[in-house]
Design a protein around this motif. Structure first.
Motif, short mmCIF file in Angstrom:
data_model
loop_
_atom_site.label_atom_id
_atom_site.label_comp_id
_atom_site.label_asym_id
_atom_site.label_seq_id
_atom_site.Cartn_x
_atom_site.Cartn_y
_atom_site.Cartn_z
N LEU A 1 -5.17 -2.65 -4.62
CA LEU A 1 -5.63 -1.73 -3.64
C LEU A 1 -5.10 -0.38 -3.80
O LEU A 1 -5.86 0.73 -4.00
CB LEU A 1 -5.66 -2.21 -2.09
N ILE B 1 -7.01 3.07 -5.03
CA ILE B 1 -7.50 4.07 -4.03
C ILE B 1 -6.84 5.14 -4.44
O ILE B 1 -5.74 5.30 -4.85
CB ILE B 1 -7.39 3.72 -2.63
N ASN C 1 -7.91 7.26 1.99
CA ASN C 1 -8.93 6.20 1.96
C ASN C 1 -8.50 5.01 2.74
O ASN C 1 -8.98 3.90 2.71
CB ASN C 1 -9.18 5.71 0.49
N PHE C 2 -7.45 5.11 3.35
CA PHE C 2 -6.65 3.95 4.23
C PHE C 2 -7.61 3.57 5.25
O PHE C 2 -7.70 2.19 5.06
CB PHE C 2 -5.38 4.48 4.59
N VAL D 1 -9.73 0.78 3.86
CA VAL D 1 -9.11 -0.37 3.62
C VAL D 1 -8.87 -1.15 4.86
O VAL D 1 -9.42 -2.46 4.77
CB VAL D 1 -7.73 -0.06 2.88
N LEU E 1 0.95 -1.10 0.00
CA LEU E 1 0.19 -0.08 -0.03
C LEU E 1 0.75 1.26 -0.04
O LEU E 1 0.24 2.28 -0.27
CB LEU E 1 -1.07 -0.07 1.30
N GLY F 1 -2.40 -5.95 -2.10
CA GLY F 1 -2.21 -4.54 -1.67
C GLY F 1 -1.75 -3.50 -2.80
O GLY F 1 -2.04 -2.36 -2.80
N VAL G 1 -11.28 -4.34 4.48
CA VAL G 1 -10.38 -5.32 3.81
C VAL G 1 -9.61 -6.05 4.89
O VAL G 1 -9.72 -7.14 5.34
CB VAL G 1 -9.43 -4.88 2.80
#
Lengths: 265, 250
Positions: free
Chosen positions: A155, A159, A164-165, A168, A74, A152, A172
């Motif tokens: 994602l 995103i 927006n973490f 997640v 991420l 990751g 998620v």
């Protein structure tokens, strides 16, 4: 390839420089062991053939890999925001090489963290895996790391910003953790939740880790529930799909001009 | 006849309904110092990103160092250096770590990269900051490190996209001295985009972009003569000021 090595090396340098991240990744499973483990252990006390804390160990290692690899992948979001991703995209390497480098870096970071945690955790819960078990555990960690790392990446490519973490994490990470068999055997779940478990890449990693570490309790129903080969195949499939999806998504990020353009107009 | 460093034919790019670049024809010779001027949103960065293969063209073709930007992206990227408007350095890594990372991305062996990094760090006056995180550097130093990163692999063609934006006058001057030094030493082709018009005065040729189209092209002297004005700034205003005049009059 040197480029892949460069991308992986950078992940490690960055990780080791962030003290908080190192401490969190090592400390997190022990916090779970103490708080969740102590609570559940009293519920299960006297009813089962296995100490709950030992039962938790494969799940906790799966959790370490999940956080380690997912968070590392991420970081592509911050790479994009800070512009570093563009340095990689303008280098004479393929988009898929960038994706592969990030995924491999995430996998190895997750693996390294899991190995360190395993060294501290397993003696604490009196688990002494056989050599075969330890090797299978390592395979499980690497495969799960690859599946988590590529997830990751997908994602991160989807995103828009690090804000927006939290989404997640809530939608998620936590569902994935609870529906992985990390905290309780999957076989007790109803058909709907069970289907969700089998759509969850982490579940196969945790199952493989149970094969590796809890084989002695397999007869009592606490070992792995799926065949080893199915676990491996499922993880490889998730990783392959993740890489195939993430590479073009990352390439699209070359379209930095596009967002810049919109802002200007 | 030598192949042009950059050869764009009818190059165009749409973002949805917006025509960011509308049929650009441009030929830049090897070793040329070329300035691309234009207001914000004129299509300068889009042009650079198309030529650097970061964007796919909607129309037209372009060859960079003889390679097609669509079909030979890797070969194009191998021949070019690109210094973006905003820094691409990892702020948490040191100057030396950033350069080492770039060297690996460009597949330079350590034995080649190490002396080059040492030389660049010295040349760009970053020697005593080489082991400091980039985050602690001033804007001018960061830009210097960015440019060092852009030329580390000794590209034939260097794109500088608004390289002096946000720099103080001293840092700007220092940067131009360095770029002059680089061109003198290596015969590097440079494509510069800027909206500080005076920075384009030393260019061999200048193009003015407006609304994604080429509004003027020539040497600074030719453009001044054609427009009947005394400075490049007046040339620029003559070609891009129309829009302002129209809106003012309406």
């Amino acid at each position: 390839m040197r480029a892949v090595y460069g991308i992986v090396a950078r992940e490690f340098v960055r990780f080791l420089r962030q003290r908080g991240r190192v401490l969190a990744s090592i400390g997190r499973p022990f916090v779970w062991l103490v708080f969740a483990g102590a609570g559940f252990a009293t519920v299960f006390a006297g009813r089962s053939e296995i100490d709950y804390r030992a039962y938790m160990a494969p799940g906790l290692l799966g959790m370490v890999v999940m956080f380690g690899s997912l968070l590392a992948a991420l970081s592509t979001v911050t790479d994009r925001e800070a512009g570093v991703l563009r340095m990689m995209l303008v280098a004479p390497i393929r988009r898929s090489t960038v994706a592969f480098g990030k995924a491999l870096g995430a996998t190895l970071l997750g693996t390294a963290q899991a190995v360190v945690v395993a060294g501290l955790l397993l003696p604490l819960v009196h688990l002494r895996p056989t050599l075969g078990g330890a090797l299978l555990g390592l395979v499980a960690v690497v495969f799960a790391g690859l599946a988590m790392g590529t997830l990751g990446l997908v994602l991160a490519a989807s995103i828009r910003s690090i804000e927006n973490f939290a989404g997640v994490m809530n939608f998620v990470v936590f569902p994935m953790l609870f529906l992985s068999g990390a905290l309780y055997p999957v076989r007790h779940l109803g058909p709907v939740l069970r289907a969700a478990v089998y759509a969850n890449p982490l579940a196969y990693g945790v199952d493989l880790l149970k094969h590796a570490l809890l084989d002695a309790w397999a007869g009592a129903g606490y070992g792995g529930e799926l065949p080893v080969s199915l676990d491996c195949a499922a993880l490889a499939l998730f990783a392959g799909i993740g890489l195939a999806v993430a590479a073009p998504l990352l390439g699209r990020e070359g379209g930095v001009t596009r967002t810049a353009f919109r802002e200007r107009r | 006849m030598t192949a042009a460093a950059i050869d764009a034919r009818g190059l165009g790019k749409d973002f949805g309904a917006i025509r960011a670049l509308d049929g650009l024809d441009l030929e830049i010779q090897d070793g040329e110092f070329f300035g691309l001027l234009g207001p914000n949103g004129a299509g300068k960065t889009t042009t650079v990103h198309l030529l650097a293969t970061l964007l796919a063209p909607s129309r037209g073709t372009a060859r960079v160092a003889g390679h097609d930007v669509v079909r030979q992206g890797l070969a194009v990227r191998r021949s070019i250096g690109l210094v973006f408007q905003e820094t691409t350095l990892d702020r948490d890594l040191t100057v030396a770590e950033n350069l080492r990372f770039a060297a690996r991305l460009w597949s330079l062996p350590d034995g080649v990269a190490r002396p080059r990094i040492d030389a660049l760090v010295r040349q760009f006056e970053l020697l005593d900051r080489r082991d400091d995180p980039v985050r602690t550097l001033s804007g001018g130093m960061r830009r210097a490190a960015d440019i060092a990163r852009g030329i580390l692999h000794e590209p034939r063609i260097l794109f500088l996209d608004e390289p002096t934006a946000g720099l103080d006058p001293r840092a700007r001057r220092l940067l131009w001295e360095r770029i002059r030094g680089l061109r003198a030493a290596s015969g590097l082709t440079v494509l510069l985009t800027t909206h500080y018009v005076e920075e384009a005065e030393p260019c061999d040729r200048v193009a003015v972009l407006d609304h994604g189209r080429l509004a003027a092209l020539g040497t600074p002297a030719e453009l001044k003569r054609a427009a009947g004005v005394g400075s490049l700034e007046e040339v620029y205003l003559a070609h891009t000021g129309r829009r302002l005049a129209e809106t003012d009059g309406a």
